[in-house]
Write a protein that holds these residues in place. Structure first.
Motif, PDB file in Angstrom:
ATOM      1  N   MET A  68       0.658  -1.343  -0.228  1.00 60.37           N
ATOM      2  CA  MET A  68      -0.397  -0.175  -0.048  1.00 60.37           C
ATOM      3  C   MET A  68       0.564   1.343  -0.012  1.00 60.37           C
ATOM      4  SD  MET A  68      -3.163  -0.775   0.081  1.00 60.37           S
ATOM      5  CE  MET A  68      -4.400   0.792  -0.218  1.00 60.37           C
ATOM      6  N   ALA A  69       1.753   0.761   0.771  1.00 63.91           N
ATOM      7  CA  ALA A  69       2.896   2.564   0.913  1.00 63.91           C
ATOM      8  C   ALA A  69       3.756   2.353  -0.811  1.00 63.91           C
ATOM      9  CB  ALA A  69       3.303   2.550   2.275  1.00 63.91           C
ATOM     10  N   ILE A  70       3.326   1.436  -1.554  1.00 64.61           N
ATOM     11  CA  ILE A  70       4.435   1.239  -2.352  1.00 64.61           C
ATOM     12  C   ILE A  70       3.465   1.864  -3.541  1.00 64.61           C
ATOM     13  CG2 ILE A  70       5.716   0.819  -4.260  1.00 64.61           C
ATOM     14  CD1 ILE A  70       6.717  -1.525  -2.433  1.00 64.61           C
TER      15      ILE A  70
ATOM     16  N   ASN B 121       0.946   9.515   0.547  1.00 63.08           N
ATOM     17  CA  ASN B 121       1.633   9.265   1.176  1.00 63.08           C
ATOM     18  C   ASN B 121       1.614   8.211   2.430  1.00 63.08           C
ATOM     19  OD1 ASN B 121       2.801   8.822  -2.326  1.00 63.08           O
ATOM     20  ND2 ASN B 121       4.672   9.896  -1.032  1.00 63.08           N
ATOM     21  N   LEU B 122       1.766   9.423   3.413  1.00 58.88           N
ATOM     22  CA  LEU B 122       1.465   9.458   4.965  1.00 58.88           C
ATOM     23  C   LEU B 122       0.802   8.451   4.996  1.00 58.88           C
ATOM     24  CD1 LEU B 122       2.676   9.980   7.582  1.00 58.88           C
ATOM     25  CD2 LEU B 122       2.635  11.939   7.381  1.00 58.88           C
ATOM     26  N   GLY B 123      -1.265   8.544   4.426  1.00 58.07           N
ATOM     27  CA  GLY B 123      -2.237   8.565   4.692  1.00 58.07           C
ATOM     28  C   GLY B 123      -2.058   7.276   4.721  1.00 58.07           C
TER      29      GLY B 123
ATOM     30  N   ALA C  73      -2.658   2.067   6.582  1.00 58.47           N
ATOM     31  CA  ALA C  73      -2.626   0.508   6.766  1.00 58.47           C
ATOM     32  C   ALA C  73      -2.564   0.218   7.663  1.00 58.47           C
ATOM     33  CB  ALA C  73      -1.346   0.007   4.840  1.00 58.47           C
ATOM     34  N   VAL C  74      -1.381   0.489   8.555  1.00 59.62           N
ATOM     35  CA  VAL C  74      -0.948   0.307   9.301  1.00 59.62           C
ATOM     36  C   VAL C  74      -2.156   0.022  10.735  1.00 59.62           C
ATOM     37  CG1 VAL C  74       0.735   0.589  11.655  1.00 59.62           C
ATOM     38  CG2 VAL C  74       1.901   0.511   9.127  1.00 59.62           C
ATOM     39  N   GLY C  75      -2.594   1.589  10.473  1.00 58.26           N
ATOM     40  CA  GLY C  75      -4.167   1.347  10.928  1.00 58.26           C
ATOM     41  C   GLY C  75      -5.109   0.327  11.089  1.00 58.26           C
ATOM     42  N   GLY C  76      -5.352  -0.039   9.640  1.00 55.70           N
ATOM     43  CA  GLY C  76      -7.057  -0.741   9.398  1.00 55.70           C
ATOM     44  C   GLY C  76      -5.847  -2.738   9.747  1.00 55.70           C
ATOM     45  N   ALA C  77      -4.984  -2.705   8.898  1.00 57.05           N
ATOM     46  CA  ALA C  77      -4.404  -3.747  10.325  1.00 57.05           C
ATOM     47  C   ALA C  77      -4.343  -4.139  11.899  1.00 57.05           C
ATOM     48  CB  ALA C  77      -2.385  -4.153   9.494  1.00 57.05           C
ATOM     49  N   LEU C  78      -4.320  -2.824  12.487  1.00 60.71           N
ATOM     50  CA  LEU C  78      -4.199  -3.159  13.372  1.00 60.71           C
ATOM     51  C   LEU C  78      -5.836  -3.493  14.261  1.00 60.71           C
ATOM     52  CD1 LEU C  78      -1.694  -0.396  15.166  1.00 60.71           C
ATOM     53  CD2 LEU C  78      -1.321  -3.400  14.794  1.00 60.71           C
TER      54      LEU C  78
ATOM     55  N   GLY D  54      -6.990   6.108   4.155  1.00 59.08           N
ATOM     56  CA  GLY D  54      -5.623   6.486   3.933  1.00 59.08           C
ATOM     57  C   GLY D  54      -5.414   7.809   2.931  1.00 59.08           C
ATOM     58  N   ASN D  55      -5.190   6.922   1.562  1.00 62.93           N
ATOM     59  CA  ASN D  55      -4.249   7.647   0.389  1.00 62.93           C
ATOM     60  C   ASN D  55      -5.871   8.747  -0.051  1.00 62.93           C
ATOM     61  OD1 ASN D  55      -4.877   7.391  -2.286  1.00 62.93           O
ATOM     62  ND2 ASN D  55      -3.527   6.376  -1.999  1.00 62.93           N
ATOM     63  N   GLN D  56      -7.168   8.489   0.019  1.00 64.73           N
ATOM     64  CA  GLN D  56      -7.921   9.342   0.190  1.00 64.73           C
ATOM     65  C   GLN D  56      -8.153  10.603   0.678  1.00 64.73           C
ATOM     66  OE1 GLN D  56      -9.469   9.241  -3.277  1.00 64.73           O
ATOM     67  NE2 GLN D  56      -8.362   7.037  -3.334  1.00 64.73           N
ATOM     68  N   VAL D  57      -7.854  10.409   1.877  1.00 68.17           N
ATOM     69  CA  VAL D  57      -7.357  11.256   3.550  1.00 68.17           C
ATOM     70  C   VAL D  57      -6.476  12.190   2.522  1.00 68.17           C
ATOM     71  CG1 VAL D  57      -6.952  12.283   5.462  1.00 68.17           C
ATOM     72  CG2 VAL D  57      -9.024   9.942   4.821  1.00 68.17           C
TER      73      VAL D  57
END
Length: 94
Positions: free
Chosen positions: A16-18, A28-30, A35-40, A63-66
């Motif tokens: 997701m980051a790439i 990028n940061l979002g 992705a990390v928050g969603g995984a948790l 996060g990408n859209q935000v």
């Protein structure tokens, strides 16, 4: 089993980051944080690899859209500053 879970979460986060690398810094940061928050959250709800990867994917997309929205807002503020004549100074502030 826990090792496989963390490897899957790290792989999903990396993908997701790439995927967001051709965009602005907030996007990028979002993507990464989402992705990390969603995984948790996915792991907390489902407790298995599938829910962790699914949560990472959904969180990364959100996060990408935000982040994309924030990048567009910053770009428009730079391009059309307040009082430049293009937008009236009494218009809405976003």
């Amino acid at each position: 089993m826990k090792t496989r879970l963390w490897i899957a979460a790290a792989a999903a986060t990396s993908v997701m980051a790439i995927a967001g690398c051709a965009s602005g810094p907030n996007q990028n940061l979002g993507t990464g944080v989402g992705a990390v928050g969603g995984a948790l959250v996915g792991n907390a709800i489902g407790g298995n690899t599938g829910s962790t990867v699914g949560g990472a994917a959904i969180g990364g997309l959100i996060g990408n859209q935000v982040g994309r929205n924030a990048d567009e807002r910053n770009y428009n503020r730079q391009r059309y500053p307040q009082g430049s004549g293009y937008y009236p100074g009494n218009g809405p502030n976003y």
